[in-house]
Design a protein around this motif. Structure first.
Motif, mmCIF file in Angstrom:
data_model
loop_
_atom_site.group_PDB
_atom_site.id
_atom_site.type_symbol
_atom_site.label_atom_id
_atom_site.label_comp_id
_atom_site.label_asym_id
_atom_site.label_seq_id
_atom_site.Cartn_x
_atom_site.Cartn_y
_atom_site.Cartn_z
ATOM 1 N N THR A 94 0.820 -1.209 0.000
ATOM 2 C CA THR A 94 0.000 0.000 0.000
ATOM 3 C C THR A 94 0.854 1.260 0.000
ATOM 4 O O THR A 94 0.321 2.336 -0.029
ATOM 5 N N ALA A 107 -9.816 3.953 -12.405
ATOM 6 C CA ALA A 107 -10.528 5.156 -11.996
ATOM 7 C C ALA A 107 -11.058 5.934 -13.190
ATOM 8 O O ALA A 107 -12.151 6.518 -13.132
ATOM 9 N N GLY A 162 -3.740 4.688 0.730
ATOM 10 C CA GLY A 162 -4.122 4.513 2.124
ATOM 11 C C GLY A 162 -3.619 3.195 2.676
ATOM 12 O O GLY A 162 -2.547 2.713 2.323
ATOM 13 N N ARG A 166 -5.996 0.141 -0.092
ATOM 14 C CA ARG A 166 -6.947 1.155 -0.545
ATOM 15 C C ARG A 166 -6.225 2.392 -1.062
ATOM 16 O O ARG A 166 -5.124 2.708 -0.634
ATOM 17 N N ARG A 168 -7.149 6.463 -3.269
ATOM 18 C CA ARG A 168 -8.118 7.425 -3.800
ATOM 19 C C ARG A 168 -7.487 8.096 -5.010
ATOM 20 O O ARG A 168 -6.379 8.616 -4.934
ATOM 21 N N ASP A 186 -13.245 12.072 -6.829
ATOM 22 C CA ASP A 186 -12.312 11.181 -6.141
ATOM 23 C C ASP A 186 -12.883 9.773 -6.219
ATOM 24 O O ASP A 186 -13.974 9.510 -5.696
ATOM 25 N N PRO A 188 -12.647 5.910 -5.174
ATOM 26 C CA PRO A 188 -11.997 4.979 -4.242
ATOM 27 C C PRO A 188 -11.760 3.623 -4.899
ATOM 28 O O PRO A 188 -12.675 3.027 -5.469
ATOM 29 N N VAL A 190 -9.507 -0.308 -4.519
ATOM 30 C CA VAL A 190 -8.888 -1.226 -3.562
ATOM 31 C C VAL A 190 -8.352 -2.427 -4.332
ATOM 32 O O VAL A 190 -8.918 -2.819 -5.368
ATOM 33 N N VAL A 199 -13.332 -0.816 -7.837
ATOM 34 C CA VAL A 199 -13.877 0.376 -7.197
ATOM 35 C C VAL A 199 -14.649 -0.068 -5.957
ATOM 36 O O VAL A 199 -15.536 -0.924 -6.036
ATOM 37 N N SER A 200 -14.302 0.518 -4.816
ATOM 38 C CA SER A 200 -14.864 0.043 -3.550
ATOM 39 C C SER A 200 -16.109 0.793 -3.102
ATOM 40 O O SER A 200 -16.749 0.401 -2.126
ATOM 41 N N PRO A 203 -17.855 7.307 -6.169
ATOM 42 C CA PRO A 203 -16.938 8.443 -6.217
ATOM 43 C C PRO A 203 -17.565 9.681 -5.577
ATOM 44 O O PRO A 203 -18.779 9.767 -5.410
#
Length: 327
Positions: A94, A107, A162, A166, A168, A186, A188, A190, A199-200, A203
């Protein structure tokens, strides 16, 4: 008359059990039972004498231990132990090894699908998003099923990493719903099972900064006027050849300068300023006017020059060309 008592013959002297025990013990014979403590007889116990070697070694061992303790204490005062370095956790996937390029790719697709909708074909949006979402995430992502909006250009931005796989991703998108405007989201993401990026969640819609940003003042640099005048023709000839596809002939041997696209015309080399310096490798800034798309555009280039020598003469030729000189 006095009656004298008849003398008895002398017998064995009284036996001292303690002496007898010591003697018999030294000779290996079985010792008699000694009188119990508190009864008649001597109130002590006979102890075997230790070997003479042990008696000599005991003081040596004692004083050796004392000397060792004193030495350790003195060393701790003169040169105390350095503090052991902290063991930091190794960077996980990460942090340094996060797949940022893959996160941007996911994204961008998610932002385009998320910001595109048409109430006449609501299933299209859900189908596009379902291929990108983590298991269990609603493909509607908050849309109420009404209205219509299209997305034009989509530009990925920075990735903020993160914990636990994870991240962003900032994405700018050009949307059209009556008017054309830019928005940012933004997204997210993972790292899921098997290392796949998904995509978790939905947005978050953000604004796009407006107005000009304040840039630092450009660096001042000295200009070599005589060298600028001496090399101006060589620089102009290079740009003429570059515009017509002949940069390979005008550039220095070994220089790789890709050709310009078709439809670009050189209108003028407005300025050439060589920076101060010495040696066979020099550089400067050229301001050029191009004709393209029915109009004109003025640009600045950083031009690298090198001295090329031949048997008959030497000359300056372009060794490379870029945009901003980053100084």
């Amino acid at each position: 008359m006095w009656n004298r008592k008849k003398k008895e013959p002398p017998g064995d002297p009284p036996v001292n059990p303690w002496v007898t025990a010591a003697v018999q013990s030294s000779t290996g014979e079985s010792a008699p039972t000694l009188p119990a403590r508190g009864g008649r007889g001597a109130p002590w116990v006979v102890v075997q004498e230790r070997p003479a070697g042990f008696a000599r070694l005991a003081p040596i061992a004692f004083w050796g231990t004392v000397a060792l303790v004193a030495l350790v204490a003195a060393r701790s005062l003169v040169a105390p132990d350095e503090q052991a370095p902290q063991v930091l956790p190794a960077p996980g996937p990460t942090v340094a090894g996060y797949p940022e390029d893959g996160a941007r790719a996911v994204a961008v697709r998610a932002a385009r699908a998320y910001l595109t909708w048409d109430e006449a074909k609501p299933a299209d949006r859900a189908r596009e998003l379902s291929a990108l979402l983590a298991a269990g995430v609603d493909p509607q992502l908050g849309w109420d099923g009404r209205g219509a909006q299209a997305v034009g250009l989509v530009v990925p931005g920075p990735v903020t990493v993160g914990k636990a796989g994870r991240a962003r991703v900032r994405v700018d998108a050009e949307i059209t719903s009556g008017a054309v405007r830019w928005v940012a989201v933004d997204v997210p993401v993972v790292v899921g099972g098997g290392g796949r990026l998904v995509v978790s969640g939905p947005p978050a819609l953000l604004g796009v900064p407006e107005g000009a940003a304040i840039a630092p003042d450009p660096a001042t640099r000295a200009t070599d006027l005589p060298f600028s005048a001496a090399t101006r023709a060589a620089v102009a000839d290079f740009f003429k050849a570059w515009a017509t596809g002949g940069a390979a002939q005008a550039a220095a041997p070994g220089a790789a300068v890709p050709a310009l696209p078709a439809g670009v015309e050189l209108r003028a080399v407005q300025a050439w300023e060589a920076a101060g310096g010495t040696g066979a490798d020099r550089w400067g800034t050229a301001r050029v006017v191009w004709g393209i798309g029915g109009g004109e555009i003025t640009q600045e280039y950083r031009v690298a020059l090198t001295r090329v020598e031949s048997a008959r003469a030497g000359r300056w030729q372009v060794a490379g060309i870029t945009g901003d000189d980053l100084s």
